[in-house]
Motif scaffolding. Structure first.
Motif, PDB file in Angstrom:
ATOM      1  N   LEU A  61       0.826  -1.212   0.000  1.00  0.00           N
ATOM      2  CA  LEU A  61       0.000   0.000   0.000  1.00  0.00           C
ATOM      3  C   LEU A  61       0.859   1.260   0.000  1.00  0.00           C
ATOM      4  CD1 LEU A  61      -2.748  -1.125   2.532  1.00  0.00           C
ATOM      5  CD2 LEU A  61      -2.956  -0.948   0.032  1.00  0.00           C
ATOM      6  N   GLU A  62       1.953   1.246   0.739  1.00  0.00           N
ATOM      7  CA  GLU A  62       2.857   2.399   0.753  1.00  0.00           C
ATOM      8  C   GLU A  62       3.510   2.619  -0.611  1.00  0.00           C
ATOM      9  OE1 GLU A  62       5.378   1.356   4.025  1.00  0.00           O
ATOM     10  OE2 GLU A  62       4.018   2.243   5.499  1.00  0.00           O
ATOM     11  N   LEU A  63       3.868   1.534  -1.274  1.00  0.00           N
ATOM     12  CA  LEU A  63       4.445   1.658  -2.612  1.00  0.00           C
ATOM     13  C   LEU A  63       3.444   2.265  -3.580  1.00  0.00           C
ATOM     14  CD1 LEU A  63       6.343  -1.750  -2.827  1.00  0.00           C
ATOM     15  CD2 LEU A  63       7.344   0.526  -2.473  1.00  0.00           C
ATOM     16  N   LEU A  64       2.205   1.829  -3.507  1.00  0.00           N
ATOM     17  CA  LEU A  64       1.157   2.401  -4.353  1.00  0.00           C
ATOM     18  C   LEU A  64       0.949   3.878  -4.021  1.00  0.00           C
ATOM     19  CD1 LEU A  64      -1.394  -0.536  -4.257  1.00  0.00           C
ATOM     20  CD2 LEU A  64      -0.159   0.267  -6.277  1.00  0.00           C
ATOM     21  N   ALA A  65       0.917   4.191  -2.739  1.00  0.00           N
ATOM     22  CA  ALA A  65       0.705   5.582  -2.317  1.00  0.00           C
ATOM     23  C   ALA A  65       1.859   6.486  -2.738  1.00  0.00           C
ATOM     24  CB  ALA A  65       0.513   5.635  -0.801  1.00  0.00           C
ATOM     25  N   SER A  66       3.055   5.917  -2.868  1.00  0.00           N
ATOM     26  CA  SER A  66       4.209   6.714  -3.266  1.00  0.00           C
ATOM     27  C   SER A  66       4.211   7.027  -4.762  1.00  0.00           C
ATOM     28  CB  SER A  66       5.510   5.986  -2.901  1.00  0.00           C
ATOM     29  OG  SER A  66       5.773   4.928  -3.810  1.00  0.00           O
ATOM     30  N   GLY A  67       3.309   6.379  -5.489  1.00  0.00           N
ATOM     31  CA  GLY A  67       3.206   6.643  -6.919  1.00  0.00           C
ATOM     32  C   GLY A  67       3.753   5.549  -7.807  1.00  0.00           C
ATOM     33  N   MET A  68       4.270   4.479  -7.211  1.00  0.00           N
ATOM     34  CA  MET A  68       4.753   3.370  -8.042  1.00  0.00           C
ATOM     35  C   MET A  68       3.581   2.737  -8.780  1.00  0.00           C
ATOM     36  SD  MET A  68       7.670   1.380  -5.808  1.00  0.00           S
ATOM     37  CE  MET A  68       8.110   0.269  -7.152  1.00  0.00           C
ATOM     38  N   THR A  69       3.846   2.302  -9.998  1.00  0.00           N
ATOM     39  CA  THR A  69       2.814   1.618 -10.764  1.00  0.00           C
ATOM     40  C   THR A  69       2.794   0.138 -10.376  1.00  0.00           C
ATOM     41  OG1 THR A  69       4.295   0.976 -12.570  1.00  0.00           O
ATOM     42  CG2 THR A  69       3.229   3.158 -12.722  1.00  0.00           C
ATOM     43  N   TRP A  70       1.715  -0.517 -10.749  1.00  0.00           N
ATOM     44  CA  TRP A  70       1.629  -1.951 -10.489  1.00  0.00           C
ATOM     45  C   TRP A  70       2.798  -2.672 -11.155  1.00  0.00           C
ATOM     46  CZ3 TRP A  70      -3.525  -4.876  -9.956  1.00  0.00           C
ATOM     47  CH2 TRP A  70      -4.403  -4.168  -9.129  1.00  0.00           C
ATOM     48  N   ASP A  71       3.116  -2.287 -12.386  1.00  0.00           N
ATOM     49  CA  ASP A  71       4.204  -2.951 -13.110  1.00  0.00           C
ATOM     50  C   ASP A  71       5.538  -2.770 -12.399  1.00  0.00           C
ATOM     51  OD1 ASP A  71       2.560  -3.976 -15.104  1.00  0.00           O
ATOM     52  OD2 ASP A  71       2.862  -2.248 -16.429  1.00  0.00           O
ATOM     53  N   GLU A  72       5.786  -1.593 -11.850  1.00  0.00           N
ATOM     54  CA  GLU A  72       7.029  -1.357 -11.120  1.00  0.00           C
ATOM     55  C   GLU A  72       7.099  -2.219  -9.860  1.00  0.00           C
ATOM     56  OE1 GLU A  72       7.915   3.302 -12.297  1.00  0.00           O
ATOM     57  OE2 GLU A  72       6.495   2.861 -10.683  1.00  0.00           O
ATOM     58  N   ILE A  73       5.988  -2.298  -9.156  1.00  0.00           N
ATOM     59  CA  ILE A  73       5.945  -3.111  -7.935  1.00  0.00           C
ATOM     60  C   ILE A  73       6.152  -4.581  -8.277  1.00  0.00           C
ATOM     61  CG2 ILE A  73       4.487  -3.877  -6.013  1.00  0.00           C
ATOM     62  CD1 ILE A  73       3.167  -1.044  -6.153  1.00  0.00           C
ATOM     63  N   LEU A  74       5.486  -5.045  -9.313  1.00  0.00           N
ATOM     64  CA  LEU A  74       5.626  -6.451  -9.725  1.00  0.00           C
ATOM     65  C   LEU A  74       7.059  -6.758 -10.165  1.00  0.00           C
ATOM     66  CD1 LEU A  74       2.239  -6.814 -11.615  1.00  0.00           C
ATOM     67  CD2 LEU A  74       2.840  -7.853  -9.417  1.00  0.00           C
ATOM     68  N   ALA A  75       7.721  -5.789 -10.779  1.00  0.00           N
ATOM     69  CA  ALA A  75       9.111  -5.997 -11.197  1.00  0.00           C
ATOM     70  C   ALA A  75      10.037  -6.081  -9.982  1.00  0.00           C
ATOM     71  CB  ALA A  75       9.558  -4.869 -12.120  1.00  0.00           C
ATOM     72  N   ASP A  76       9.753  -5.280  -8.956  1.00  0.00           N
ATOM     73  CA  ASP A  76      10.583  -5.286  -7.746  1.00  0.00           C
ATOM     74  C   ASP A  76      10.319  -6.495  -6.851  1.00  0.00           C
ATOM     75  OD1 ASP A  76      11.806  -2.945  -8.493  1.00  0.00           O
ATOM     76  OD2 ASP A  76      10.753  -1.678  -7.040  1.00  0.00           O
TER      77      ASP A  76
END
Length: 73
Positions: free
Chosen positions: A29-44
């Protein structure tokens, strides 16, 4: 129904995690709130799936139904 989020007192002090892993729902949730996209989160986080991210959002919605925090005026 939330099936991808688990709470185990022996993992991360009982904080909600993704599928019993050590990846906290709050982290996603924090990653999403920081502006990361789903694709960026999935890559990390390669073990994470789009359904896991959606379930984190669903979990947050459920929590919002049951508690409120005072907002600054």
């Amino acid at each position: 129904m939330l099936t991808r989020i688990t709470i185990d007192p022996h993992i991360c002090h009982g904080k909600p995690t993704i599928r019993g892993s050590r990846l906290l729902v709050t982290t996603v949730l924090e990653l999403l709130a920081s502006g990361m996209t789903w694709d960026e989160i999935l890559a990390d986080y390669p073990s994470l799936t789009p359904d896991d991210i959606q379930e984190c959002l669903n979990y947050a919605v459920q929590l919002a139904h049951f508690s409120t925090l005072p907002l600054a005026a």
